[in-house]
Design a protein around this motif. Sequence first.
Motif, PDB file in Angstrom:
ATOM      1  N   ALA A  87       0.839  -1.202   0.000  1.00 45.50           N
ATOM      2  CA  ALA A  87       0.000   0.000   0.000  1.00 45.50           C
ATOM      3  C   ALA A  87       0.873   1.251   0.000  1.00 45.50           C
ATOM      4  O   ALA A  87       0.584   2.223  -0.705  1.00 45.50           O
ATOM      5  CB  ALA A  87      -0.926  -0.009   1.215  1.00 45.50           C
ATOM      6  N   TRP A  88       1.950   1.238   0.778  1.00 35.37           N
ATOM      7  CA  TRP A  88       2.875   2.372   0.838  1.00 35.37           C
ATOM      8  C   TRP A  88       3.496   2.616  -0.540  1.00 35.37           C
ATOM      9  O   TRP A  88       3.582   3.756  -0.999  1.00 35.37           O
ATOM     10  CB  TRP A  88       3.941   2.107   1.892  1.00 35.37           C
ATOM     11  CG  TRP A  88       5.080   3.093   1.892  1.00 35.37           C
ATOM     12  CD1 TRP A  88       6.347   2.866   1.461  1.00 35.37           C
ATOM     13  CD2 TRP A  88       5.039   4.461   2.317  1.00 35.37           C
ATOM     14  NE1 TRP A  88       7.109   4.006   1.596  1.00 35.37           N
ATOM     15  CE2 TRP A  88       6.323   5.004   2.121  1.00 35.37           C
ATOM     16  CE3 TRP A  88       4.044   5.270   2.837  1.00 35.37           C
ATOM     17  CZ2 TRP A  88       6.632   6.322   2.427  1.00 35.37           C
ATOM     18  CZ3 TRP A  88       4.369   6.588   3.143  1.00 35.37           C
ATOM     19  CH2 TRP A  88       5.637   7.097   2.947  1.00 35.37           C
ATOM     20  N   TRP A  91       0.858   4.072  -2.828  1.00 30.23           N
ATOM     21  CA  TRP A  91       0.551   5.454  -2.456  1.00 30.23           C
ATOM     22  C   TRP A  91       1.669   6.393  -2.910  1.00 30.23           C
ATOM     23  O   TRP A  91       1.406   7.502  -3.363  1.00 30.23           O
ATOM     24  CB  TRP A  91       0.355   5.537  -0.948  1.00 30.23           C
ATOM     25  CG  TRP A  91      -0.003   6.912  -0.465  1.00 30.23           C
ATOM     26  CD1 TRP A  91      -1.199   7.538  -0.622  1.00 30.23           C
ATOM     27  CD2 TRP A  91       0.854   7.817   0.229  1.00 30.23           C
ATOM     28  NE1 TRP A  91      -1.149   8.788  -0.054  1.00 30.23           N
ATOM     29  CE2 TRP A  91       0.109   8.987   0.470  1.00 30.23           C
ATOM     30  CE3 TRP A  91       2.165   7.758   0.677  1.00 30.23           C
ATOM     31  CZ2 TRP A  91       0.637  10.075   1.130  1.00 30.23           C
ATOM     32  CZ3 TRP A  91       2.679   8.843   1.340  1.00 30.23           C
ATOM     33  CH2 TRP A  91       1.920   9.985   1.560  1.00 30.23           C
ATOM     34  N   ARG A  92       2.922   5.938  -2.775  1.00 31.80           N
ATOM     35  CA  ARG A  92       4.069   6.740  -3.204  1.00 31.80           C
ATOM     36  C   ARG A  92       4.180   6.834  -4.717  1.00 31.80           C
ATOM     37  O   ARG A  92       4.935   7.646  -5.237  1.00 31.80           O
ATOM     38  CB  ARG A  92       5.370   6.118  -2.671  1.00 31.80           C
ATOM     39  CG  ARG A  92       5.642   6.471  -1.248  1.00 31.80           C
ATOM     40  CD  ARG A  92       6.994   6.013  -0.788  1.00 31.80           C
ATOM     41  NE  ARG A  92       7.985   6.044  -1.851  1.00 31.80           N
ATOM     42  CZ  ARG A  92       9.079   5.316  -1.889  1.00 31.80           C
ATOM     43  NH1 ARG A  92       9.332   4.476  -0.933  1.00 31.80           N
ATOM     44  NH2 ARG A  92       9.940   5.414  -2.873  1.00 31.80           N
ATOM     45  N   ILE A 177      -4.333  -1.906  -6.067  1.00 29.30           N
ATOM     46  CA  ILE A 177      -5.210  -1.592  -4.936  1.00 29.30           C
ATOM     47  C   ILE A 177      -5.659  -2.886  -4.241  1.00 29.30           C
ATOM     48  O   ILE A 177      -5.630  -2.987  -3.019  1.00 29.30           O
ATOM     49  CB  ILE A 177      -6.443  -0.787  -5.398  1.00 29.30           C
ATOM     50  CG1 ILE A 177      -5.986   0.590  -5.902  1.00 29.30           C
ATOM     51  CG2 ILE A 177      -7.472  -0.637  -4.278  1.00 29.30           C
ATOM     52  CD1 ILE A 177      -7.077   1.399  -6.566  1.00 29.30           C
TER      53      ILE A 177
END
Length: 199
Positions: A87-88, A91-92, A177
């Motif tokens: 997820a990180w 997101w980045r 996702i």
Amino acid sequence: MILTSVVQAMGLFAATNIDDIIVLSLFFARGAGQRGTTARILAGQYLGFAGILGAAVLVTIGAGAFLPSAAIPYFGLIPLGLGLWAAWQAWRGDDDDDDEAKVAGKKVGVWTVAGVTLANGGDNIGVYTPVFLSVEPLAVVAYCIVFLALVAALVALAQFVATRPPIAEVLERWEHILFPIVLIGLGIVILVSGGAFGL
């Protein structure tokens, strides 16, 4: 007796591993276009499942001190950590590489698959142990052989699901996702259902 054990083992494997199809399909989507993805997923699934079987057999023969049942829920930290990391990265924007890299997919590691398989199989240990305790040692061997043979079938089924055009299209579009969500959810379910941290 052996035939009965084989049939029972097939049913037990299907009941305890059907959820792996979703996770494995996401691994196939993540590694789409990468050479050796299937081999790495298969190797990881076998390593993780061998850990599950090994733990169940150890507990069955009385070596429960090596793996206290209270420790099993904490395996949920593995998919939780991997999901948070994925997820990180999403997101980045680490997943938003150029089009060529997107087509090539991302490399799926053997140890990542093994860790997720082992963590997801914590409940399997709790199911397999009483079954192993209730049958003869030869039947336990038959169960293990059938389980290990069916691991390859499970990976093949997940690959089939992941490569069906409508499913593959959805997985390709939403994998960045879905992958962290499934792993984070899996980790939380394992932790909560096992009562880890007093949950």
